[in-house]
Structures are given as structure tokens and as C-alpha cells.
Design a protein around this motif. Sequence first.
Motif, PDB file in Angstrom:
ATOM      1  N   VAL A  10      32.959  43.052  51.945  1.00  0.00           N
ATOM      2  CA  VAL A  10      33.965  42.280  51.095  1.00  0.00           C
ATOM      3  C   VAL A  10      33.845  40.936  51.263  1.00  0.00           C
ATOM      4  N   MET A  11      33.947  40.357  50.197  1.00  0.00           N
ATOM      5  CA  MET A  11      33.806  38.749  49.894  1.00  0.00           C
ATOM      6  C   MET A  11      35.153  38.260  48.964  1.00  0.00           C
ATOM      7  N   SER A  12      35.907  37.070  49.814  1.00  0.00           N
ATOM      8  CA  SER A  12      36.970  36.722  49.348  1.00  0.00           C
ATOM      9  C   SER A  12      36.615  35.228  48.651  1.00  0.00           C
ATOM     10  N   PHE A  13      37.275  35.050  47.544  1.00  0.00           N
ATOM     11  CA  PHE A  13      36.824  33.780  46.596  1.00  0.00           C
ATOM     12  C   PHE A  13      38.195  32.990  46.380  1.00  0.00           C
ATOM     13  N   ASP A  14      38.170  31.760  46.205  1.00  0.00           N
ATOM     14  CA  ASP A  14      39.602  30.964  46.163  1.00  0.00           C
ATOM     15  C   ASP A  14      40.174  31.223  44.645  1.00  0.00           C
ATOM     16  N   THR A  15      39.448  31.648  43.715  1.00  0.00           N
ATOM     17  CA  THR A  15      40.250  32.053  42.513  1.00  0.00           C
ATOM     18  C   THR A  15      39.848  33.213  41.805  1.00  0.00           C
TER      19      THR A  15
END
Length: 217
Positions: free
Chosen positions: A117-122
Motif C-alpha cells: 500500500v502506498m499513499s500519495f499527496d494527490t
Amino acid sequence: MRRIFSALAAVTLLALVAGCGGDGGDAAPGKGSSSKGETAAGVGSLTATEVQMAMPSGLAAPQGWTGARILVLPEGHPNASQGCQHDTSTTCAGLGARGDTSYDKTGVSEHQILFTVMSFDTQENARVAMKGLVARVPVAEYPEPPKPIDIKTGAEETHAFSGQTRSGALQNFALMRIGNVVAQAYSVHESAAMLEEQAARQIERIKLAAAGKNPDA
């Protein structure tokens, strides 16, 4: 260290551990099963704690499976960026926290399900990473290119494939995006139905974590 047969995620997971010491869309040719039109359910950027909650836990493992330890790298950790770049061949702009873990089938060698799982700012940066994942499907590891498969995960975008490696390992994998979050699920020596079930559960955990709820509660 456990032997892992995954096209992309396992290589990254092992490297990181060492360093730390859609439904209904038509598939584009060669791009896997693409799901469009599902809502993001308000999934924005996840904190490291939320990524931790979103990762499949041992408590949630299917009967007959055990969970490995969960590795979460916070925003700014160099191994998180390196792992993302390895997976996507992009700059991974806006990457926040990243999590990796796996399930192992009890008493059955080499049967695994791996999760990232990878989270991004936009959403834009998440879409770029998703685009890179799909473009980097590891054709070289297969005698024949992996074939698109149609699965439902609850994500906004899903690209899913199935292939047999040169070593004879059956691999099914799902590349998914929901809101600002990109997720990967790989199964080894398991059916597409098992992948679909676990990928859908992964997306549901992401939704719950994004809402501030612990999926294991």
C-alpha cells in the motif's frame, strides 16, 4: 529469509526489509482488467498509522493462512521512495507512507499472497504511480505475457493479470488505486478467486483506515 515468488512486490519487500535491518470497465489491450467509475469513498492521503491499520493483519488472515510482520515506512524514508521507484519506474512524487506484508499458507510451501500500500499527496500523483505499475508488468519473467483477468475489488481503478513464470509458479496480481492510495496484491500458486477476495478485502481495509476506523475492530 522466506523464499517469495512475486513478480514485483516480493523483490521490493525483501529489499526494504534488508534495508531496515472496478468494476465493469473494459480492459485496454495489454493493460489488464481496468475498473472505472467506483467512488473513492473519501480516500485521501493516509498517515503512517492509517497505512499500518490498512495493511492485512494476521488476525484477518484467511483460515489456514498466517500473516507476516507488517513493514510500514513513513513519509520521507529513503527505502519507501526506492521501493516505489522500483515498482513504478516513476519519480514517485508526493509519496507518503508505504506498507508491505504477506500471507503464507500454513504447511504449504511457496503459496503466498503479498500486499503493498502506498499513499500519495494527490490523486494525480497516485494516478501517475498507478500508470507506472501497469506499464511495468514484468513480462520478462513469463514465457508468455500475463493475461488480463476480470476481478472486482471496490477500487476506482483495477488492472489484474494472470501468468505462469519460467519456474512454473502461477501468479495472479491486482494493481489498484482508490483516491490517493495505490495498492498491489499478488498471489502465488493460488486461484484468481482467492486474489479477488483478498484484493477486495485490502481495498475495504483502506476505506476503513481512511475513515479513522481500525479494520480489525
